[in-house]
Write a protein that holds these residues in place. Structure first.
Motif, PDB file in Angstrom:
ATOM      1  N   LEU A 173       0.819  -1.209   0.000  1.00  0.00           N
ATOM      2  CA  LEU A 173       0.000   0.000   0.000  1.00  0.00           C
ATOM      3  C   LEU A 173       0.853   1.260   0.000  1.00  0.00           C
ATOM      4  CD1 LEU A 173      -2.611  -1.121   2.695  1.00  0.00           C
ATOM      5  CD2 LEU A 173      -2.873  -1.192   0.203  1.00  0.00           C
ATOM      6  N   GLN A 174       0.302   2.308  -0.592  1.00  0.00           N
ATOM      7  CA  GLN A 174       0.997   3.594  -0.639  1.00  0.00           C
ATOM      8  C   GLN A 174       0.961   4.231   0.741  1.00  0.00           C
ATOM      9  OE1 GLN A 174       2.594   5.223  -3.349  1.00  0.00           O
ATOM     10  NE2 GLN A 174       3.260   6.609  -1.705  1.00  0.00           N
ATOM     11  N   THR A 175       2.108   4.539   1.272  1.00  0.00           N
ATOM     12  CA  THR A 175       2.201   5.184   2.584  1.00  0.00           C
ATOM     13  C   THR A 175       2.220   6.702   2.426  1.00  0.00           C
ATOM     14  OG1 THR A 175       4.603   4.953   2.445  1.00  0.00           O
ATOM     15  CG2 THR A 175       3.398   3.291   3.730  1.00  0.00           C
ATOM     16  N   PRO A 176       1.876   7.443   3.496  1.00  0.00           N
ATOM     17  CA  PRO A 176       1.372   6.975   4.792  1.00  0.00           C
ATOM     18  C   PRO A 176      -0.120   6.661   4.724  1.00  0.00           C
ATOM     19  CG  PRO A 176       1.530   9.361   4.816  1.00  0.00           C
ATOM     20  CD  PRO A 176       2.073   8.920   3.482  1.00  0.00           C
ATOM     21  N   PHE A 177      -0.565   5.764   5.615  1.00  0.00           N
ATOM     22  CA  PHE A 177      -1.990   5.439   5.687  1.00  0.00           C
ATOM     23  C   PHE A 177      -2.321   4.970   7.105  1.00  0.00           C
ATOM     24  CE2 PHE A 177       0.213   1.578   4.303  1.00  0.00           C
ATOM     25  CZ  PHE A 177      -0.279   0.627   5.182  1.00  0.00           C
ATOM     26  N   TYR A 178      -3.617   4.946   7.415  1.00  0.00           N
ATOM     27  CA  TYR A 178      -4.076   4.438   8.702  1.00  0.00           C
ATOM     28  C   TYR A 178      -4.536   2.997   8.537  1.00  0.00           C
ATOM     29  CZ  TYR A 178      -3.655   8.768  11.253  1.00  0.00           C
ATOM     30  OH  TYR A 178      -3.130   9.864  11.894  1.00  0.00           O
ATOM     31  N   TYR A 179      -4.192   2.200   9.520  1.00  0.00           N
ATOM     32  CA  TYR A 179      -4.574   0.792   9.540  1.00  0.00           C
ATOM     33  C   TYR A 179      -5.370   0.527  10.816  1.00  0.00           C
ATOM     34  CZ  TYR A 179      -4.106  -4.274  10.122  1.00  0.00           C
ATOM     35  OH  TYR A 179      -4.359  -5.609  10.317  1.00  0.00           O
ATOM     36  N   TYR A 180      -6.582   0.001  10.656  1.00  0.00           N
ATOM     37  CA  TYR A 180      -7.455  -0.263  11.797  1.00  0.00           C
ATOM     38  C   TYR A 180      -7.647  -1.766  11.975  1.00  0.00           C
ATOM     39  CZ  TYR A 180      -8.439   4.688  11.210  1.00  0.00           C
ATOM     40  OH  TYR A 180      -8.317   6.043  11.091  1.00  0.00           O
ATOM     41  N   ASP A 181      -7.387  -2.234  13.183  1.00  0.00           N
ATOM     42  CA  ASP A 181      -7.556  -3.639  13.540  1.00  0.00           C
ATOM     43  C   ASP A 181      -9.017  -3.860  13.919  1.00  0.00           C
ATOM     44  OD1 ASP A 181      -7.652  -6.110  14.805  1.00  0.00           O
ATOM     45  OD2 ASP A 181      -5.698  -5.878  15.767  1.00  0.00           O
ATOM     46  N   ALA A 182      -9.784  -4.413  13.012  1.00  0.00           N
ATOM     47  CA  ALA A 182     -11.228  -4.581  13.220  1.00  0.00           C
ATOM     48  C   ALA A 182     -11.524  -5.499  14.396  1.00  0.00           C
ATOM     49  CB  ALA A 182     -11.884  -5.124  11.947  1.00  0.00           C
ATOM     50  N   GLU A 183     -10.720  -6.539  14.583  1.00  0.00           N
ATOM     51  CA  GLU A 183     -10.977  -7.469  15.687  1.00  0.00           C
ATOM     52  C   GLU A 183     -10.777  -6.791  17.036  1.00  0.00           C
ATOM     53  OE1 GLU A 183     -12.093 -10.442  18.034  1.00  0.00           O
ATOM     54  OE2 GLU A 183     -12.473 -10.210  15.876  1.00  0.00           O
ATOM     55  N   LEU A 184      -9.736  -5.973  17.169  1.00  0.00           N
ATOM     56  CA  LEU A 184      -9.528  -5.257  18.428  1.00  0.00           C
ATOM     57  C   LEU A 184     -10.660  -4.262  18.678  1.00  0.00           C
ATOM     58  CD1 LEU A 184      -7.998  -4.533  20.948  1.00  0.00           C
ATOM     59  CD2 LEU A 184      -6.517  -3.037  19.577  1.00  0.00           C
ATOM     60  N   LEU A 185     -11.111  -3.595  17.637  1.00  0.00           N
ATOM     61  CA  LEU A 185     -12.235  -2.674  17.792  1.00  0.00           C
ATOM     62  C   LEU A 185     -13.464  -3.424  18.290  1.00  0.00           C
ATOM     63  CD1 LEU A 185     -13.661   0.031  17.520  1.00  0.00           C
ATOM     64  CD2 LEU A 185     -13.924  -0.408  15.063  1.00  0.00           C
ATOM     65  N   ARG A 186     -13.731  -4.581  17.708  1.00  0.00           N
ATOM     66  CA  ARG A 186     -14.903  -5.356  18.138  1.00  0.00           C
ATOM     67  C   ARG A 186     -14.740  -5.876  19.572  1.00  0.00           C
ATOM     68  NH1 ARG A 186     -15.288  -6.874  12.415  1.00  0.00           N
ATOM     69  NH2 ARG A 186     -17.317  -6.147  11.681  1.00  0.00           N
ATOM     70  N   GLN A 187     -13.537  -6.274  19.946  1.00  0.00           N
ATOM     71  CA  GLN A 187     -13.288  -6.705  21.321  1.00  0.00           C
ATOM     72  C   GLN A 187     -13.539  -5.551  22.297  1.00  0.00           C
ATOM     73  OE1 GLN A 187      -9.295  -8.235  21.556  1.00  0.00           O
ATOM     74  NE2 GLN A 187      -9.692  -9.944  20.165  1.00  0.00           N
ATOM     75  N   THR A 188     -13.117  -4.368  21.915  1.00  0.00           N
ATOM     76  CA  THR A 188     -13.325  -3.183  22.752  1.00  0.00           C
ATOM     77  C   THR A 188     -14.805  -2.896  22.922  1.00  0.00           C
ATOM     78  OG1 THR A 188     -11.222  -2.269  21.963  1.00  0.00           O
ATOM     79  CG2 THR A 188     -12.763  -0.741  23.013  1.00  0.00           C
ATOM     80  N   LEU A 189     -15.549  -2.984  21.835  1.00  0.00           N
ATOM     81  CA  LEU A 189     -16.998  -2.747  21.882  1.00  0.00           C
ATOM     82  C   LEU A 189     -17.705  -3.813  22.713  1.00  0.00           C
ATOM     83  CD1 LEU A 189     -17.377  -1.718  18.157  1.00  0.00           C
ATOM     84  CD2 LEU A 189     -17.798  -0.216  20.107  1.00  0.00           C
ATOM     85  N   ARG A 190     -17.254  -5.049  22.608  1.00  0.00           N
ATOM     86  CA  ARG A 190     -17.846  -6.105  23.434  1.00  0.00           C
ATOM     87  C   ARG A 190     -17.587  -5.841  24.914  1.00  0.00           C
ATOM     88  NH1 ARG A 190     -16.300  -9.613  19.056  1.00  0.00           N
ATOM     89  NH2 ARG A 190     -14.308 -10.118  20.054  1.00  0.00           N
ATOM     90  N   ALA A 191     -16.397  -5.361  25.232  1.00  0.00           N
ATOM     91  CA  ALA A 191     -16.080  -5.044  26.626  1.00  0.00           C
ATOM     92  C   ALA A 191     -16.977  -3.926  27.146  1.00  0.00           C
ATOM     93  CB  ALA A 191     -14.605  -4.640  26.750  1.00  0.00           C
ATOM     94  N   ILE A 192     -17.232  -2.912  26.318  1.00  0.00           N
ATOM     95  CA  ILE A 192     -18.128  -1.818  26.710  1.00  0.00           C
ATOM     96  C   ILE A 192     -19.531  -2.354  26.961  1.00  0.00           C
ATOM     97  CG2 ILE A 192     -19.284   0.273  25.867  1.00  0.00           C
ATOM     98  CD1 ILE A 192     -16.654   0.940  24.392  1.00  0.00           C
ATOM     99  N   ASN A 193     -20.040  -3.126  26.029  1.00  0.00           N
ATOM    100  CA  ASN A 193     -21.401  -3.654  26.172  1.00  0.00           C
ATOM    101  C   ASN A 193     -21.524  -4.611  27.356  1.00  0.00           C
ATOM    102  OD1 ASN A 193     -22.556  -2.243  24.028  1.00  0.00           O
ATOM    103  ND2 ASN A 193     -22.002  -3.788  22.527  1.00  0.00           N
TER     104      ASN A 193
END
Length: 385
Positions: free
Chosen positions: A13-33
């Motif tokens: 991929l052409q840098t610079p760019f942002y990379y988001y870990d979808a699994e970590l985001l979902r784990q975080t949301l599960r912890a909130i809920n």
């Protein structure tokens, strides 16, 4: 923890760019809920100002959170992402007419009002549409938070909110307006707060204000305590998910809700910061007489927090396992403040190495600019690479 990054895919991929870990985001949301489900009447609104990437918003909406917006553009982004209007709150000290009308047209859950002049305009615009606007008053609790001076918002000298001494007159004035319905009180004391004592102090102040209101036979439907919970920028691998249990338990134990009241939160950074990294490529290694510079293709146009707040972000060399050396990691912008870190240890860097600037999911991509006529960084999500 370099293993969480798909280096082969990222390298194409052409840098610079942002990379988001979808699994970590979902784990975080599960912890909130999981934590909020233990407390009756707790409602979380994601603060869109932290990150409005459409793919990130979609995952947050799928988890059932509402949204906290501070502009008309954020309302539009939230509606486009599928958030129901009944879960949209709209805050901000300077709402323009078109933004207020947008909120009214979408029948949003609540306007968080910060001044009497704003209240008068909302009443007038609602009257023109034959609607009744639901409002909560943002009160300035004059509670200090142990955080950076530029991101504390609950002190008397800040521009936000209505002075506590004006609470009763403002509510009384609102009660005379035909197109206003007062449904709540709103507070927010700052951001990147890790000391639960700060939130306890806010609870004590809210309890005092509720007691004062009840002496005047006034009761509101909900209390909104904003957000503010911080993340561990030093150890994103060791502490990828904030201590939501301690955060929500503090309010459950210290805030005295009345029967039927709901408690609303506006978490932003705590939801998305750790799942996002800015990926940048090493352009040059410049060796001076005193320092060694790792010059990368990302700059403060891509991540402004280190220049703006002197904020720390852990930096990892994803391409090297060689022994560490000390570098100043700097960008290409023609400003001396374009520095991500000074004298940090990195695995020995070479031209072409990929670096990950961690904990950048909040206030990273969303604050990017085109200074020096640079392109805005693209945001990619792990499950779509």
């Amino acid at each position: 923890m370099k293993g969480i990054f798909p280096l082969e895919k990222l390298g194409r991929l052409q840098t610079p760019f942002y990379y988001y870990d979808a699994e970590l985001l979902r784990q975080t949301l599960r912890a909130i809920n999981q934590e909020t489900s233990r407390h009756e009447g707790f409602c979380v609104h994601y603060a869109v100002k932290a990150n409005a990437n459409p793919k990130v918003l979609r995952i947050i909406r799928e988890a059932g959170l509402g949204v906290d917006c501070v502009s008309g553009g954020e309302i539009e982004a939230s509606v486009k992402a599928g958030f129901p209007s009944s879960k949209i709150v709209y805050a901000g000290v300077g709402k323009s007419d078109w933004e207020i009308n947008l909120g009214l047209d979408n029948d949003i859950f609540c306007f968080n009002v910060e001044s009497i002049p704003e209240l008068e305009v909302i009443n007038e615009l609602a009257s023109q549409k034959g609607k009744v606007a639901r409002v909560a008053f943002r009160l300035n609790p004059n509670v200090g938070a142990h955080t950076h001076a530029n991101i504390t918002t609950g002190l008397a000298e800040n521009k936000f909110g209505i002075d506590m001494r004006d609470m009763l007159p403002v509510i009384e004035e609102a009660s005379q307006m035909a197109n206003i319905k007062v449904v709540g009180l709103h507070f927010h004391i700052g951001s990147q707060i890790l000391d639960m004592g700060d939130f306890e102090a806010l609870c004590n102040r809210v309890n005092e204000l509720q007691n004062e209101l009840e002496r005047h036979r006034i009761r509101v439907e909900h209390i909104n305590v904003g957000g503010g919970l911080g993340v561990d920028y030093q150890h994103p691998n060791r502490v990828p998910i904030p201590d939501f249990k301690a955060y929500f338990d503090t309010y459950a134990k210290k805030l005295k809700l009345r029967d039927g009241q709901t408690l609303h939160f506006e978490l932003g950074r705590a939801v998305v910061a750790q799942c996002g990294s800015l990926i940048t490529r090493t352009l040059y290694i410049k060796e001076g007489h005193v320092k060694k510079f790792c010059i990368v293709d990302a700059g403060f146009t891509d991540l402004i927090r280190p220049a703006l707040y002197q904020a720390y972000h852990k930096i990892e060399n994803l391409s090297s396992e060689e022994p560490v050396e000390a570098y100043d990691v700097v960008g290409p912008i023609c400003e001396s403040t374009d520095v991500f870190a000074k004298q940090i240890d990195l695995n020995k860097a070479h031209r072409g190495d990929l670096l990950a600037i961690r904990s950048a999911g909040a206030y990273g991509e969303i604050m990017a600019s085109q200074y020096n006529c640079r392109k805005l960084p693209v945001g990619y999500i792990s499950e779509e690479l």
